[in-house]
Motif scaffolding. Structure first.
Motif, PDB file in Angstrom:
ATOM      1  N   ARG A 111       0.860  -1.184   0.000  1.00 40.11           N
ATOM      2  CA  ARG A 111       0.000   0.000   0.000  1.00 40.11           C
ATOM      3  C   ARG A 111       0.894   1.230   0.000  1.00 40.11           C
ATOM      4  N   LEU A 112       0.606   2.154  -0.884  1.00 44.73           N
ATOM      5  CA  LEU A 112       1.366   3.396  -1.005  1.00 44.73           C
ATOM      6  C   LEU A 112       0.384   4.555  -0.997  1.00 44.73           C
ATOM      7  N   ARG A 113       0.591   5.503  -0.097  1.00 39.43           N
ATOM      8  CA  ARG A 113      -0.239   6.707  -0.022  1.00 39.43           C
ATOM      9  C   ARG A 113       0.688   7.903  -0.162  1.00 39.43           C
ATOM     10  N   ASP A 114       0.608   8.584  -1.297  1.00 45.07           N
ATOM     11  CA  ASP A 114       1.439   9.767  -1.545  1.00 45.07           C
ATOM     12  C   ASP A 114       0.569  11.014  -1.551  1.00 45.07           C
ATOM     13  N   THR A 115       1.051  12.038  -0.876  1.00 40.30           N
ATOM     14  CA  THR A 115       0.455  13.368  -0.982  1.00 40.30           C
ATOM     15  C   THR A 115       1.581  14.305  -1.385  1.00 40.30           C
ATOM     16  N   ARG A 116       1.389  14.951  -2.520  1.00 38.12           N
ATOM     17  CA  ARG A 116       2.376  15.898  -3.025  1.00 38.12           C
ATOM     18  C   ARG A 116       1.764  17.290  -3.019  1.00 38.12           C
ATOM     19  N   MET A 117       2.561  18.259  -2.613  1.00 39.83           N
ATOM     20  CA  MET A 117       2.124  19.651  -2.669  1.00 39.83           C
ATOM     21  C   MET A 117       3.182  20.431  -3.442  1.00 39.83           C
ATOM     22  N   HIS A 118       2.705  21.342  -4.285  1.00 43.66           N
ATOM     23  CA  HIS A 118       3.615  22.109  -5.126  1.00 43.66           C
ATOM     24  C   HIS A 118       3.102  23.538  -5.242  1.00 43.66           C
ATOM     25  N   CYS A 119       3.996  24.472  -5.080  1.00 45.00           N
ATOM     26  CA  CYS A 119       3.658  25.883  -5.208  1.00 45.00           C
ATOM     27  C   CYS A 119       4.686  26.542  -6.119  1.00 45.00           C
ATOM     28  N   VAL A 120       4.208  27.127  -7.219  1.00 41.62           N
ATOM     29  CA  VAL A 120       5.081  27.838  -8.155  1.00 41.62           C
ATOM     30  C   VAL A 120       4.976  29.318  -7.850  1.00 41.62           C
ATOM     31  N   PHE A 121       6.143  29.940  -7.626  1.00 39.76           N
ATOM     32  CA  PHE A 121       6.168  31.379  -7.374  1.00 39.76           C
ATOM     33  C   PHE A 121       6.031  32.100  -8.705  1.00 39.76           C
ATOM     34  N   ASP A 122       5.173  33.087  -8.745  1.00 36.60           N
ATOM     35  CA  ASP A 122       5.039  33.874  -9.960  1.00 36.60           C
ATOM     36  C   ASP A 122       4.851  35.333  -9.578  1.00 36.60           C
ATOM     37  N   GLU A 123       4.408  36.132 -10.517  1.00 37.12           N
ATOM     38  CA  GLU A 123       4.275  37.562 -10.298  1.00 37.12           C
ATOM     39  C   GLU A 123       3.121  37.916  -9.363  1.00 37.12           C
ATOM     40  N   SER A 124       2.138  37.044  -9.211  1.00 32.51           N
ATOM     41  CA  SER A 124       0.985  37.365  -8.382  1.00 32.51           C
ATOM     42  C   SER A 124       1.357  37.312  -6.903  1.00 32.51           C
ATOM     43  N   ASN A 126      -0.486  36.015  -4.699  1.00 37.31           N
ATOM     44  CA  ASN A 126      -1.036  34.785  -4.135  1.00 37.31           C
ATOM     45  C   ASN A 126      -0.785  33.610  -5.069  1.00 37.31           C
ATOM     46  N   PRO A 127       0.389  33.004  -4.990  1.00 36.77           N
ATOM     47  CA  PRO A 127       0.654  31.850  -5.864  1.00 36.77           C
ATOM     48  C   PRO A 127      -0.253  30.672  -5.523  1.00 36.77           C
ATOM     49  N   ALA A 128      -0.533  29.864  -6.524  1.00 42.11           N
ATOM     50  CA  ALA A 128      -1.407  28.704  -6.341  1.00 42.11           C
ATOM     51  C   ALA A 128      -0.651  27.560  -5.687  1.00 42.11           C
ATOM     52  N   ILE A 129      -1.321  26.908  -4.753  1.00 40.53           N
ATOM     53  CA  ILE A 129      -0.766  25.721  -4.112  1.00 40.53           C
ATOM     54  C   ILE A 129      -1.642  24.546  -4.505  1.00 40.53           C
ATOM     55  N   LEU A 130      -1.024  23.555  -5.149  1.00 40.74           N
ATOM     56  CA  LEU A 130      -1.747  22.350  -5.565  1.00 40.74           C
ATOM     57  C   LEU A 130      -1.386  21.197  -4.639  1.00 40.74           C
ATOM     58  N   ARG A 131      -2.376  20.358  -4.362  1.00 41.70           N
ATOM     59  CA  ARG A 131      -2.167  19.162  -3.561  1.00 41.70           C
ATOM     60  C   ARG A 131      -2.688  17.977  -4.363  1.00 41.70           C
TER      61      ARG A 131
END
Length: 181
Positions: A111-124, A126-131
């Motif tokens: 059993r494998l449970r992965d949670t990845r979070m990624h945030c790309v810094f940009d000009e805004s 409030n950068p978007a954070i994806l999970r």
């Protein structure tokens, strides 16, 4: 994996005070995992989205400003293996986090449970954070039917063989701040 973090969150925020049974607590944990409970009234919440983590951005050759891997729990006793770890990487353009739970019961299942979070810094501001959550699970019998070995020693590193068990759940969510809409 999510449940462990959700339980910690419920403990921190006093969310268990209203739980009168384990069933009720499980329902509160599931609400938190789905993003139905806002963080201390701030209005932040997770919403399902069609966006995907930018894997190409993670493979770019840019300097790593910070990296750490913390093993929160590991056990290789008897006929199974269990691990819970967190990996964090910060680059000039983004940050990435991996929370991984791995369970192997030799001759029975993986059993494998992965949670990845990624945030790309940009000009805004409030950068978007994806999970992204991905759950994989397979029995040794199912994997051997696909032509994979049944030797338990071959399944000790989830980074190498983590793509073999079939996906049972995959979800991508975006952190929403109502104040910036």
């Amino acid at each position: 994996m999510h449940s462990m973090l959700s339980m910690l969150w419920l403990l921190e925020t006093g969310g268990f005070a209203s739980c009168s049974s384990s069933c009720c607590c499980q329902m509160e944990i599931q609400k938190h995992e789905r993003g139905e409970i806002s963080e201390k009234g701030l209005g932040l919440h997770w919403e399902d989205c069609e966006e995907k983590l930018d894997v190409a951005a993670l493979t770019l050759k840019e300097p790593i400003l910070f990296y750490d891997e913390v093993v929160l729990y590991e056990d290789e006793l008897a006929d199974n293996g269990v691990s819970l770890l967190v990996k964090v990487r910060v680059m000039p353009s983004s940050w990435f986090l991996l929370l991984r739970f791995w369970l192997r019961v030799d001759g029975v299942l993986m059993r494998l449970r992965d949670t990845r979070m990624h945030c790309v810094f940009d000009e805004s501001a409030n950068p978007a954070i994806l999970r992204e959550g991905c759950w994989r699970e397979g029995t040794f019998q199912t994997l051997s039917a696909k032509g994979y070995t049944t030797d338990s020693a071959s399944y000790s590193d989830p980074s190498i063989i983590g793509q073999r068990p079939p996906i049972i759940m995959h979800q991508t969510q975006k952190l929403i701040d109502p104040g910036t809409l």
